[in-house]
Design a protein around this motif. Structure first.
Motif, mmCIF file in Angstrom:
data_model
loop_
_atom_site.group_PDB
_atom_site.id
_atom_site.type_symbol
_atom_site.label_atom_id
_atom_site.label_comp_id
_atom_site.label_asym_id
_atom_site.label_seq_id
_atom_site.Cartn_x
_atom_site.Cartn_y
_atom_site.Cartn_z
ATOM 1 N N PHE A 300 6.366 -6.302 -1.970
ATOM 2 C CA PHE A 300 5.611 -5.969 -3.173
ATOM 3 C C PHE A 300 4.161 -6.391 -2.986
ATOM 4 O O PHE A 300 3.854 -7.346 -2.269
ATOM 5 C CB PHE A 300 6.206 -6.626 -4.422
ATOM 6 C CG PHE A 300 6.036 -8.123 -4.497
ATOM 7 C CD1 PHE A 300 4.987 -8.688 -5.205
ATOM 8 C CD2 PHE A 300 6.936 -8.969 -3.865
ATOM 9 C CE1 PHE A 300 4.829 -10.068 -5.275
ATOM 10 C CE2 PHE A 300 6.792 -10.350 -3.937
ATOM 11 C CZ PHE A 300 5.735 -10.899 -4.639
ATOM 12 N N VAL A 301 3.275 -5.651 -3.607
ATOM 13 C CA VAL A 301 1.842 -5.942 -3.549
ATOM 14 C C VAL A 301 1.409 -6.482 -4.897
ATOM 15 O O VAL A 301 1.592 -5.827 -5.931
ATOM 16 C CB VAL A 301 1.022 -4.691 -3.192
ATOM 17 C CG1 VAL A 301 -0.473 -5.009 -3.226
ATOM 18 C CG2 VAL A 301 1.408 -4.175 -1.807
ATOM 19 N N GLY A 302 0.857 -7.682 -4.885
ATOM 20 C CA GLY A 302 0.323 -8.285 -6.090
ATOM 21 C C GLY A 302 -1.159 -8.562 -5.910
ATOM 22 O O GLY A 302 -1.769 -8.163 -4.909
ATOM 23 N N ALA A 303 -1.722 -9.261 -6.856
ATOM 24 C CA ALA A 303 -3.132 -9.628 -6.738
ATOM 25 C C ALA A 303 -3.371 -10.563 -5.558
ATOM 26 O O ALA A 303 -4.488 -10.656 -5.042
ATOM 27 C CB ALA A 303 -3.606 -10.283 -8.030
ATOM 28 N N THR A 304 -2.312 -11.261 -5.117
ATOM 29 C CA THR A 304 -2.422 -12.143 -3.950
ATOM 30 C C THR A 304 -2.285 -11.387 -2.633
ATOM 31 O O THR A 304 -2.461 -11.970 -1.567
ATOM 32 C CB THR A 304 -1.334 -13.229 -3.989
ATOM 33 O OG1 THR A 304 -0.062 -12.610 -4.189
ATOM 34 C CG2 THR A 304 -1.605 -14.227 -5.102
ATOM 35 N N GLY A 305 -1.926 -10.116 -2.683
ATOM 36 C CA GLY A 305 -1.764 -9.337 -1.454
ATOM 37 C C GLY A 305 -0.332 -8.864 -1.280
ATOM 38 O O GLY A 305 0.440 -8.777 -2.238
ATOM 39 N N SER A 306 0.030 -8.569 -0.045
ATOM 40 C CA SER A 306 1.356 -8.058 0.275
ATOM 41 C C SER A 306 2.317 -9.225 0.491
ATOM 42 O O SER A 306 2.041 -10.118 1.297
ATOM 43 C CB SER A 306 1.287 -7.186 1.531
ATOM 44 O OG SER A 306 2.563 -6.703 1.875
ATOM 45 N N ASN A 307 3.452 -9.204 -0.198
ATOM 46 C CA ASN A 307 4.390 -10.323 -0.177
ATOM 47 C C ASN A 307 5.833 -9.821 -0.143
ATOM 48 O O ASN A 307 6.095 -8.635 -0.340
ATOM 49 C CB ASN A 307 4.218 -11.193 -1.430
ATOM 50 C CG ASN A 307 2.785 -11.593 -1.695
ATOM 51 O OD1 ASN A 307 2.178 -12.296 -0.911
ATOM 52 N ND2 ASN A 307 2.231 -11.143 -2.809
ATOM 53 N N TYR A 308 6.752 -10.755 0.095
ATOM 54 C CA TYR A 308 8.174 -10.457 -0.064
ATOM 55 C C TYR A 308 8.893 -11.740 -0.453
ATOM 56 O O TYR A 308 8.342 -12.838 -0.324
ATOM 57 C CB TYR A 308 8.769 -9.866 1.227
ATOM 58 C CG TYR A 308 8.900 -10.841 2.379
ATOM 59 C CD1 TYR A 308 10.089 -11.533 2.593
ATOM 60 C CD2 TYR A 308 7.843 -11.063 3.259
ATOM 61 C CE1 TYR A 308 10.222 -12.427 3.648
ATOM 62 C CE2 TYR A 308 7.968 -11.959 4.316
ATOM 63 C CZ TYR A 308 9.153 -12.632 4.512
ATOM 64 O OH TYR A 308 9.274 -13.523 5.549
#
Length: 335
Positions: A300-308
């Motif tokens: 998922f992409v959030g304001a912090t960047g690409s994550n999982y």
């Protein structure tokens, strides 16, 4: 003292974003844990038993999160901490999630940074809680594995802000680098006392806790050229050009808090609430469904960047950066 405000700011911004998007309506109920595990337990029990809450965002302190985790696990309530760092949270239960970075993520990056500076000897001043201890232990082990030496490691209780004694000892040992997995007030206290002691040749390396406007107000000039810190808050022009979620967060933040500085704690909380909202949109208050949804979130992409989210319930991040202080501002460190 600053983390509670950061969580409230991040939550407020996330609720504004949810209003824009539509969908689930979240009504926050705020409890102050006072950075005390016993108070965190009482707050969680009140939220669960009196308010009927099924989703808890918090605690900010690792020890408080670990104290609440067994209760959340027993009640099958989702406990999602935005900014607790201790390694033990990874194994705290199937209903326990964490957005913050962990020592296992940050320490290797920090050691690479230290090695790039050709530093062989360091001191560690760490917060005397589960987070500080786990960070100190991992940093010591991994730094010494690559030939470095932790000459001194000193714990500081949460209310301790006087560091003249340990700094004087560090000075006598000839150590030029201090790593600070501490609290925001403690990082400020260390820099303040070092400035008063004339320790202008020190380098300070810290985590996201050092990214706070209170630090700039207190010791901004002394921090320039001396303080380096990890961060997930990359809101540079290059980043917001390529990440629409980061741009949306920055626009919301600037509109609501025009005189404030966004930091990692705020942006982590914002992403945490939005991620929980996705689970709630799908599952309502069925927390077993929400738990399974979160574990299935492999990208998922959030304001912090690409994550999982990994199998331990930890969010893993692709965009951990280093910052420093230049002209009274936090800026991304150029490689």
């Amino acid at each position: 003292p600053t983390w509670g405000e950061d969580i409230i700011m991040g939550t407020t911004l996330a609720l504004s974003r949810l209003d824009q998007m539509g969908g689930v309506k979240i009504v926050p109920i705020v409890e102050d844990t006072q950075f005390k595990p016993a108070v965190a337990v009482s707050a969680a029990q009140k939220l669960l038993d009196v308010d009927g809450v099924r989703f808890i965002v918090g605690d900010c302190g690792s020890s408080g999160t670990l104290a609440v985790a067994p209760i959340a696990e027993e009640r099958k309530a989702i406990l999602f901490t935005p900014i607790s760092f201790a390694e033990g949270i990874s194994d705290a239960g199937d209903f326990v999630f964490r957005f913050a970075t962990t020592p296992s993520e940050e320490v290797p990056i920090m050691i690479n940074f230290i090695n790039d500076l050709k530093i062989k000897n360091i001191a560690i001043i760490y917060l005397n809680n589960d987070y500080g201890l786990s960070f100190k232990n991992r940093l010591t082990e991994e730094f010494e594995n690559v030939g470095g030496k932790v000459v001194l490691a000193d714990s500081a209780d949460p209310l301790n802000k006087d560091f003249r004694t340990v700094l004087t000892k560090i000075k006598s040992l000839g150590i030029k680098t201090i790593v600070l997995p501490a609290s925001t007030p403690q990082v400020i206290g260390v820099l303040k006392d070092a400035s008063k002691l004339g320790m202008d040749d020190l380098i300070f390396i810290s985590t996201q806790v050092a990214e706070n406007e209170a630090l700039l107000d207190a010791v901004g000039a002394f921090a320039e050229g001396r303080l380096f810190l990890t961060s997930l808050s990359d809101l540079s022009l290059e980043t917001i050009k390529n990440n629409e979620e980061a741009k949306i967060f920055l626009d919301l933040f600037t509109s609501k808090y025009p005189k404030r500085i966004p930091n990692t704690e705020i942006i982590e909380t914002y992403d945490t609430v939005l991620l929980l909202a996705k689970a709630m949109n799908k599952c309502g208050e069925n927390t077993e469904c929400a738990r399974d949804y979160l574990y299935s979130t492999n990208s998922f992409v959030g304001a912090t960047g690409s994550n999982y989210i990994n199998s331990k319930g930890d969010v893993k991040h692709s965009n951990i950066i280093f910052k420093t202080v230049v002209d009274g501002k936090y800026v991304k460190l150029s490689k």
